[in-house]
Write a protein that holds these residues in place. Structure first.
Motif, PDB file in Angstrom:
ATOM      1  N   ARG A   1      19.878-124.263 -40.651  1.00  0.00           N
ATOM      2  CA  ARG A   1      18.852-123.409 -41.252  1.00  0.00           C
ATOM      3  C   ARG A   1      19.052-123.110 -42.733  1.00  0.00           C
ATOM      4  O   ARG A   1      18.118-122.697 -43.417  1.00  0.00           O
ATOM      5  CB  ARG A   1      18.804-122.072 -40.505  1.00  0.00           C
ATOM      6  CG  ARG A   1      18.407-122.216 -39.050  1.00  0.00           C
ATOM      7  CD  ARG A   1      18.436-120.880 -38.350  1.00  0.00           C
ATOM      8  NE  ARG A   1      17.279-120.058 -38.631  1.00  0.00           N
ATOM      9  CZ  ARG A   1      16.159-120.041 -37.911  1.00  0.00           C
ATOM     10  NH1 ARG A   1      16.049-120.832 -36.870  1.00  0.00           N
ATOM     11  NH2 ARG A   1      15.158-119.246 -38.243  1.00  0.00           N
ATOM     12  N   VAL A   2      20.254-123.274 -43.217  1.00  0.00           N
ATOM     13  CA  VAL A   2      20.550-122.849 -44.585  1.00  0.00           C
ATOM     14  C   VAL A   2      19.845-123.756 -45.587  1.00  0.00           C
ATOM     15  O   VAL A   2      19.614-124.934 -45.330  1.00  0.00           O
ATOM     16  CB  VAL A   2      22.082-122.823 -44.760  1.00  0.00           C
ATOM     17  CG1 VAL A   2      22.567-124.055 -45.451  1.00  0.00           C
ATOM     18  CG2 VAL A   2      22.529-121.554 -45.420  1.00  0.00           C
ATOM     19  N   LEU A   3      19.470-123.180 -46.740  1.00  0.00           N
ATOM     20  CA  LEU A   3      18.579-123.885 -47.662  1.00  0.00           C
ATOM     21  C   LEU A   3      19.213-125.031 -48.430  1.00  0.00           C
ATOM     22  O   LEU A   3      18.608-126.086 -48.597  1.00  0.00           O
ATOM     23  CB  LEU A   3      17.997-122.894 -48.682  1.00  0.00           C
ATOM     24  CG  LEU A   3      16.837-122.029 -48.225  1.00  0.00           C
ATOM     25  CD1 LEU A   3      16.416-121.123 -49.363  1.00  0.00           C
ATOM     26  CD2 LEU A   3      15.664-122.879 -47.768  1.00  0.00           C
ATOM     27  N   THR A   4      20.421-124.793 -48.969  1.00  0.00           N
ATOM     28  CA  THR A   4      21.012-125.827 -49.818  1.00  0.00           C
ATOM     29  C   THR A   4      22.278-126.394 -49.192  1.00  0.00           C
ATOM     30  O   THR A   4      22.915-125.752 -48.356  1.00  0.00           O
ATOM     31  CB  THR A   4      21.381-125.267 -51.204  1.00  0.00           C
ATOM     32  OG1 THR A   4      22.394-124.281 -51.047  1.00  0.00           O
ATOM     33  CG2 THR A   4      20.177-124.676 -51.896  1.00  0.00           C
ATOM     34  N   ARG A   5      22.619-127.584 -49.656  1.00  0.00           N
ATOM     35  CA  ARG A   5      23.801-128.254 -49.129  1.00  0.00           C
ATOM     36  C   ARG A   5      25.062-127.430 -49.414  1.00  0.00           C
ATOM     37  O   ARG A   5      25.922-127.264 -48.560  1.00  0.00           O
ATOM     38  CB  ARG A   5      23.916-129.641 -49.771  1.00  0.00           C
ATOM     39  CG  ARG A   5      24.427-130.700 -48.820  1.00  0.00           C
ATOM     40  CD  ARG A   5      24.433-132.051 -49.521  1.00  0.00           C
ATOM     41  NE  ARG A   5      23.129-132.327 -50.156  1.00  0.00           N
ATOM     42  CZ  ARG A   5      22.974-133.046 -51.267  1.00  0.00           C
ATOM     43  NH1 ARG A   5      24.026-133.552 -51.881  1.00  0.00           N
ATOM     44  NH2 ARG A   5      21.764-133.256 -51.769  1.00  0.00           N
TER      45      ARG A   5
ATOM     46  N   ALA B   1      25.459-124.311 -49.688  1.00  0.00           N
ATOM     47  CA  ALA B   1      25.577-123.104 -48.867  1.00  0.00           C
ATOM     48  C   ALA B   1      26.058-123.424 -47.455  1.00  0.00           C
ATOM     49  O   ALA B   1      26.532-122.542 -46.737  1.00  0.00           O
ATOM     50  CB  ALA B   1      24.237-122.367 -48.823  1.00  0.00           C
TER      51      ALA B   1
ATOM     52  N   THR C   1      26.921-119.719 -54.332  1.00  0.00           N
ATOM     53  CA  THR C   1      26.327-121.019 -54.665  1.00  0.00           C
ATOM     54  C   THR C   1      24.939-120.845 -55.288  1.00  0.00           C
ATOM     55  O   THR C   1      24.080-121.695 -55.123  1.00  0.00           O
ATOM     56  CB  THR C   1      26.238-121.923 -53.418  1.00  0.00           C
ATOM     57  OG1 THR C   1      25.363-121.293 -52.461  1.00  0.00           O
ATOM     58  CG2 THR C   1      27.599-122.123 -52.779  1.00  0.00           C
TER      59      THR C   1
ATOM     60  N   ILE D   1      22.407-118.986 -54.580  1.00  0.00           N
ATOM     61  CA  ILE D   1      21.183-118.787 -53.795  1.00  0.00           C
ATOM     62  C   ILE D   1      21.014-117.346 -53.323  1.00  0.00           C
ATOM     63  O   ILE D   1      20.186-117.052 -52.467  1.00  0.00           O
ATOM     64  CB  ILE D   1      21.078-119.740 -52.583  1.00  0.00           C
ATOM     65  CG1 ILE D   1      22.223-119.489 -51.605  1.00  0.00           C
ATOM     66  CG2 ILE D   1      21.015-121.194 -53.018  1.00  0.00           C
ATOM     67  CD1 ILE D   1      21.927-120.084 -50.228  1.00  0.00           C
TER      68      ILE D   1
ATOM     69  N   CYS E   1      10.396-124.777 -45.170  1.00  0.00           N
ATOM     70  CA  CYS E   1      11.815-125.123 -45.151  1.00  0.00           C
ATOM     71  C   CYS E   1      12.226-125.724 -43.812  1.00  0.00           C
ATOM     72  O   CYS E   1      13.354-126.191 -43.653  1.00  0.00           O
ATOM     73  CB  CYS E   1      12.678-123.904 -45.444  1.00  0.00           C
ATOM     74  SG  CYS E   1      12.744-122.683 -44.116  1.00  0.00           S
TER      75      CYS E   1
ATOM     76  N   ASN F   1      12.355-124.046 -40.905  1.00  0.00           N
ATOM     77  CA  ASN F   1      12.648-122.997 -39.923  1.00  0.00           C
ATOM     78  C   ASN F   1      11.365-122.297 -39.485  1.00  0.00           C
ATOM     79  O   ASN F   1      10.279-122.564 -40.002  1.00  0.00           O
ATOM     80  CB  ASN F   1      13.601-121.973 -40.527  1.00  0.00           C
ATOM     81  CG  ASN F   1      14.965-122.569 -40.819  1.00  0.00           C
ATOM     82  OD1 ASN F   1      15.418-123.453 -40.111  1.00  0.00           O
ATOM     83  ND2 ASN F   1      15.593-122.103 -41.883  1.00  0.00           N
TER      84      ASN F   1
END
Lengths: 400, 400
Positions: free
Chosen positions: A358-362, A364, B234, B236, B254, B256
């Motif tokens: 679910r996390v947005l960026t790699r 993270a 990071t 975000i 995204c 989700n």
DNA sequence: GTAGGTTCTTTAATTAAGTTAACTTACATG
DNA sequence: CATGTAAGTTAACTTAATTAAAGAACCTAC
């Protein structure tokens, strides 16, 4: 903003040196100078003061690198002692530790409920007094008492603003203890103390941004930002148990619907289990009235696939909430604690999987998620860490 | 941890004085000394340096309080100028301002999509160059260029890590501009720049902990903690548009389900409206394919009760999410911005009501929730504020 | 209108504490 | 045992804040 002054400059440098010795000791004066950008004479004179204060001591000689052997410096762990108090909703846990956090003694006392604010403070003083007199040989070397209090706490004033389980408000804990003892007193919310315990004694060492989440009867978190505990404007930062995660969810004790607590807390696991049993799920769990989260855990251990499914589901919900945390606070590390995490073998795989998904960026995705390893007196250790913060990080300029 | 040094002490004190003059000027040396705990000679000598640097100037005499009249000090607003750049997904907005943030000139340039990273950087330099040459008489007095870039930004390195709408990664914006101009260059994410704009020029002045939430096509936030922009591990932190608020909600861009965005963004308002129209709601809105959030707003203004209901519902969802923010970050102030907030007369009452109803403690009910008043160039102003941070807060010891 | 008090500002001497440079100590190596 | 090198200390120096005092500018009261 604090003004710059000679005193401030000196105590800052002292703190830097002290923290260096704590984290990287045994270490030589020369090495400290190299690492901190301080000059050798500065390091030398400040170290001398720290040795005079007995916080630091010289230990063995290091190995020569072609010249004079360095004299290694370490924290004098046994020079001072601290008392940590975990004041929970039903009992008080006290520990006596040295500067390394090694527990010398501990004691538990039940609270007799209901209790008035006066009675509570009196009992707090009483049990602390008992700890001191029971270990007289340390008493002259005690430098501080830390208190981790459940509920809303004003850490600046050392006051308990609201303790819901005791139904008490506005208790001047620091004042009461300070009047009775000559030691420094610090008070903090229990979830935050737990986070501090992780940064000082647990897996959070060296991490600047971490969230310690406690999942038990309720759900709360302590937030460490840029190395400091974060309180927020009115001391409710980290009250994430009441983060709405399901607009149409079940009613929470706070009156709202769909709080995170309502899907991941211990009681919520029990409630959900009962619901499913009613609906006729195939399971070894039969006692419809008294089933607890722990029963579900035991059934899962015994191979009950239904119980395992309940836990997997819980892990998913935990993962979703933690992802919210990552998208808001974006810590480098999340440390999980509390009764529910006893089922970590069932929970952790799905928690990590959910976050990764679910996390947005790699970047993270690399957020470290672990289970606390601090054990029984974790919160009391956090209380002790409150004193260490004063001693090490705050200014290094205390009268000892 | 930065070591204490004479230089550091001095620049800290200089910053303190400078910030004082900025926030409370016109103010006398004597008053600064009283307020900051600095001694009169220290204030005097540092102010002298600031005057030599032309950041500060003496203005009128104040009124006597029984003795010598104080000489009032103010920031010399016209001594230096800054360029602020809002690099959005489809256009670049540039402003030239003085130290007070007064906009001297502005320009907009469209981006021709698709665009390569090289083209983007070239265009950025080009439009900045144009701004400088078009206003030559200021060019010698420009001290810095601030860039507010959409997407994920590494503010330390001045790099755009990921700009989703341009589909570009790892662009060294600061480096590119620094190679071309002799001015200081700072780069930041746009949502965070907006938050900074509020603390410098908007309603966030003087607030140490605030969240500026942008509700438009997407939803993002800039977080200011203890006076500083907060990035997270990071970069975000504040990506709250993707905070899950409805476990069984609609699918988000995204991937989700039930992100906050899916119930409060402009497009989500349109989608929900269409859904209701399909279900046969009684409304003046009929165009099923092209209805936008703005149409809903206009219909509400024209008295359409269905449209008003949609907005009220949206306000409720905003309130729920903001309450989550309060329970996590617990700011003193939340400032709302973005296209959706044009409907603030419909949204704000229900937002405030929802928060008051859901928030845990009485003190947290006082969290200030307002709509931004910064206007068109808000984000570009935030870019300018990046330079002001260096000039005022960071160290006051820049070569000018 | 002038004396005395008050406030603002600056000047001069003092002091705290970091920095530089030189020196001592201690060890390793050839 | 001479030489080189690293660790630590000492002494002189520098920076910048602080203290004490003087000077400047103004107000009030007699």
């Amino acid at each position: 903003m604090q003004r710059g002054s000679f005193k401030g400059m000196k105590s800052l440098n002292k703190s830097i040196i002290l923290t260096k010795i704590l984290n990287e000791g045994p270490i030589s004066r020369a090495q400290i100078a190299k690492d901190t950008q301080l000059t050798p004479p500065t390091v030398g004179s400040l170290v001398k003061e720290l040795i005079d204060q007995r916080i630091v001591k010289e230990s063995t000689q290091g190995t020569s690198k072609g010249g004079r052997k360095p004299t290694m410096l370490v924290i004098d762990q046994q020079a001072y002692y601290m008392i940590g108090i975990d004041a929970g909703p039903s009992q008080i846990d006290l520990i006596l530790t040295d500067l390394s956090g090694k527990i010398i003694a501990n004691a538990q006392h039940q609270l007799l409920l209901p209790i008035t604010d006066k009675q509570f403070l009196t009992q707090l003083i009483h049990v602390t007094e008992a700890m001191v007199t029971d270990h007289v040989k340390y008493s002259d070397h005690i430098i501080g008492i830390g208190v981790a209090m459940h509920g809303v706490v004003d850490a600046n004033e050392g006051e308990s603003l609201y303790a819901p389980n005791l139904n008490l408000r506005d208790m001047p804990i620091a004042e009461a203890l300070s009047n009775h003892f000559s030691y420094m007193v610090k008070v903090e919310n229990d979830a935050r103390a737990l986070a501090l315990a992780e940064t000082w004694f647990g897996q959070g060492k060296g991490y600047d941004r971490l969230v310690a989440v406690n999942i038990g009867t309720g759900v709360g978190a302590g937030v460490v930002i840029e190395g400091d505990l974060y309180h927020g404007e009115t001391f409710i930062a980290g009250e994430i148990g009441h983060m709405t995660i399901d607009l149409n969810g079940a009613r929470c004790s706070c009156g709202n619907y769909g709080c995170w607590q309502t899907v991941i807390s211990g009681p919520s696991i029990a409630t959900r289990t009962k619901q499913f049993i009613k609906e006729g799920m195939d399971t070894s769990l039969t006692d419809l009235t008294d089933v607890t989260a722990f029963d579900v855990f035991e059934a899962a251990e015994a191979g009950d696939t239904f119980a395992q499914k309940i836990l997997t589901e819980t892990g998913y919900y935990i993962g979703v909430g933690l992802t919210n945390l990552i998208h808001t606070i974006n810590p480098s590390q999340i440390i999980l604690n509390g009764g529910v995490m006893k089922a970590n073998t069932y929970l952790m795989p799905i928690i990590k999987e959910t976050i990764a998904e679910r996390v947005l960026t790699r970047a993270a995705k690399d957020t470290l998620v672990t289970v606390s390893e601090l054990g029984d007196h974790a919160t009391a250790l956090g209380a002790v860490a409150l004193i260490l913060v004063e001693l090490f990080a705050k200014n290094g300029e205390l009268e000892l």
